[in-house]
Write an enzyme that holds these catalytic residues in place. Structure first.
Site, short mmCIF file in Angstrom:
data_model
loop_
_atom_site.label_atom_id
_atom_site.label_comp_id
_atom_site.label_asym_id
_atom_site.label_seq_id
_atom_site.Cartn_x
_atom_site.Cartn_y
_atom_site.Cartn_z
N HIS A 34 -69.48 -96.11 6.12
CA HIS A 34 -70.80 -96.56 6.53
C HIS A 34 -71.76 -95.54 6.88
O HIS A 34 -71.32 -94.45 6.67
CB HIS A 34 -70.33 -97.52 7.96
CG HIS A 34 -69.53 -96.91 8.79
ND1 HIS A 34 -70.02 -95.72 9.67
CD2 HIS A 34 -68.21 -97.12 9.27
CE1 HIS A 34 -68.94 -95.57 10.41
NE2 HIS A 34 -67.84 -96.18 10.15
N GLU A 35 -72.85 -95.83 7.50
CA GLU A 35 -73.77 -94.52 7.71
C GLU A 35 -73.23 -93.68 8.46
O GLU A 35 -73.57 -92.33 8.59
CB GLU A 35 -74.95 -95.13 8.21
CG GLU A 35 -75.91 -95.87 7.40
CD GLU A 35 -75.69 -97.40 7.31
OE1 GLU A 35 -74.60 -97.70 7.60
OE2 GLU A 35 -76.58 -98.00 6.94
N HIS A 37 -70.09 -92.41 8.39
CA HIS A 37 -69.30 -91.27 7.39
C HIS A 37 -70.54 -90.52 6.93
O HIS A 37 -70.05 -89.31 6.52
CB HIS A 37 -68.55 -92.38 6.36
CG HIS A 37 -67.45 -93.02 6.80
ND1 HIS A 37 -67.42 -94.23 6.92
CD2 HIS A 37 -66.51 -92.67 7.62
CE1 HIS A 37 -66.25 -94.78 7.50
NE2 HIS A 37 -65.50 -93.55 7.91
N GLY A 147 -66.86 -88.01 13.90
CA GLY A 147 -67.64 -88.83 14.55
C GLY A 147 -67.23 -88.97 15.91
O GLY A 147 -66.02 -89.15 16.39
N ASP A 150 -64.98 -91.62 17.99
CA ASP A 150 -63.44 -91.65 18.24
C ASP A 150 -63.36 -90.23 18.97
O ASP A 150 -62.59 -89.32 18.57
CB ASP A 150 -62.79 -91.45 17.05
CG ASP A 150 -62.86 -92.79 15.82
OD1 ASP A 150 -62.64 -93.86 16.28
OD2 ASP A 150 -63.60 -92.41 14.79
O1 PAF Z 1 -60.88 -91.17 11.74
C1 PAF Z 1 -60.22 -91.59 10.72
O2 PAF Z 1 -60.72 -92.17 9.85
C2 PAF Z 1 -58.61 -91.14 10.71
O3 PAF Z 1 -58.16 -91.09 11.99
C3 PAF Z 1 -58.69 -89.87 10.26
C4 PAF Z 1 -59.32 -88.55 10.85
C5 PAF Z 1 -59.23 -89.71 8.71
C6 PAF Z 1 -57.01 -89.31 9.99
O4 PAF Z 1 -56.30 -90.23 9.08
#
Ligand code: PAF
Length: 290
Positions: A34-35, A37, A147, A150
């Site tokens: 999504h935006e 990423h 991001g 998290d």
């Molecule tokens: O945030 C995520 O998408 C996952 O926890 C990561 C950092 C890719 C690790 O699998």
């Protein structure tokens, strides 16, 4: 854009880039872009010679009753988006290649995990740091991008990099939101329509809590209660937690007098959503992590 599917080829490619003195910006993901990423990839593009992103839905970080199977996947679309955003390499290993046998060595996380998501997802952050340590070794990035949605993951990765001396810089970028305030997440597609309509109240609730701090409130319990009451009043979701902690060390505070995180996780039938705000003692949104 080059698509690499084996650990061996990724390692060879990274080594040859490093030999050519290229800087590598790395965006680890589980796909279904999504935006949020894409914003990480765009920033990585600005900061580095080469952008590598990975797509790997890491089984180690999902508990037995969690949504590993239901986690949304769409590799074809992800490839198009990554290419449009200017990624140079998309690393898409398979599980057998990443984990050819049961791991003999895994990493443990001893702090920053007994709160928030770590409490309700035992073993989750062990799985995250284990896969990230592998990916960091394979790709050897100069900078790695996460991001702030998290935020607990960011705090744990910050400790991973520092404690294990990974020679890279952690860049954490602000949460990207839908127009109505809902934090963008790959899991949002699994919400039912009524849940999707209610979900923006999570952000509004956090903002209500922050506003109390802007207005001079210093008592974390009062701020947390405001968030709990708002989510309970306006959504059908079941609250997993609402917590206000120091950041990035994630310790309880009795008075708000430093940088804090106000965070929540809410279970809907379709998905468990998380969101947070990071702000200082005056309620001003934090620009830096520490
Ligand atoms: O945030 C995520 O998408 C996952 O926890 C990561 C950092 C890719 C690790 O699998």
């Amino acid at each position: 854009m080059k698509i690499i599917r084996t650990v061996h080829e990724m390692q060879e490619t990274a080594l040859s880039l490093l030999t050519d003195n290229k800087t590598i910006g790395f965006v680890p993901t589980m796909g279904f872009f999504h935006e949020g990423h894409l914003a990480l990839m765009e920033q990585a593009k600005k900061d580095n010679d080469i952008v590598v992103s990975s797509i790997f839905v890491n089984p180690l970080q999902f508990g037995p009753s969690e949504d590993y199977e239901q986690y949304p996947r769409d590799e074809e679309k992800d490839i198009i988006h990554a290419e449009e955003t200017g990624a140079d390499v998309l690393f898409i290993p398979d599980t057998q290649d990443m984990y050819p046998r049961k791991m003999v060595i895994t990493l443990d996380v001893t702090d920053r995990v007994n709160v928030m998501c770590g409490r309700s997802r035992p073993g989750h952050f062990q799985g995250v740091v284990t896969v990230l340590a592998k990916l960091f070794h394979i790709i050897q990035p100069t900078k790695t991008y996460f991001g702030r949605k998290d935020a607990q993951q960011v705090a744990v990765v910050d400790a991973l990099i520092e404690d294990l001396n990974f020679p890279m810089e952690l860049i954490a970028l602000p949460t990207i939101r839908e127009q109505d305030g809902l934090a963008k997440s790959s899991r949002n597609v699994n919400l039912r329509q009524e849940e999707r309509e209610e979900a923006p109240w999570i952000y509004k609730a956090l903002e209500n809590g922050r506003q109390l701090v802007v207005d001079g409130e210093k008592n974390p319990d009062i701020v947390v209660k405001e968030v709990l009451d708002t989510i309970n009043c306006y959504t059908s979701g079941k609250i997993d937690y609402v917590e206000l902690l120091s950041y990035p060390d994630l310790q309880p505070v009795s008075v708000i007098e430093q940088q804090v995180i106000l965070a929540t996780a809410v279970y809907f039938e379709g998905a468990r959503l998380i969101d947070n705000l990071l702000f200082d003692k005056n309620g001003e949104i934090a620009k830096r992590l520490k």
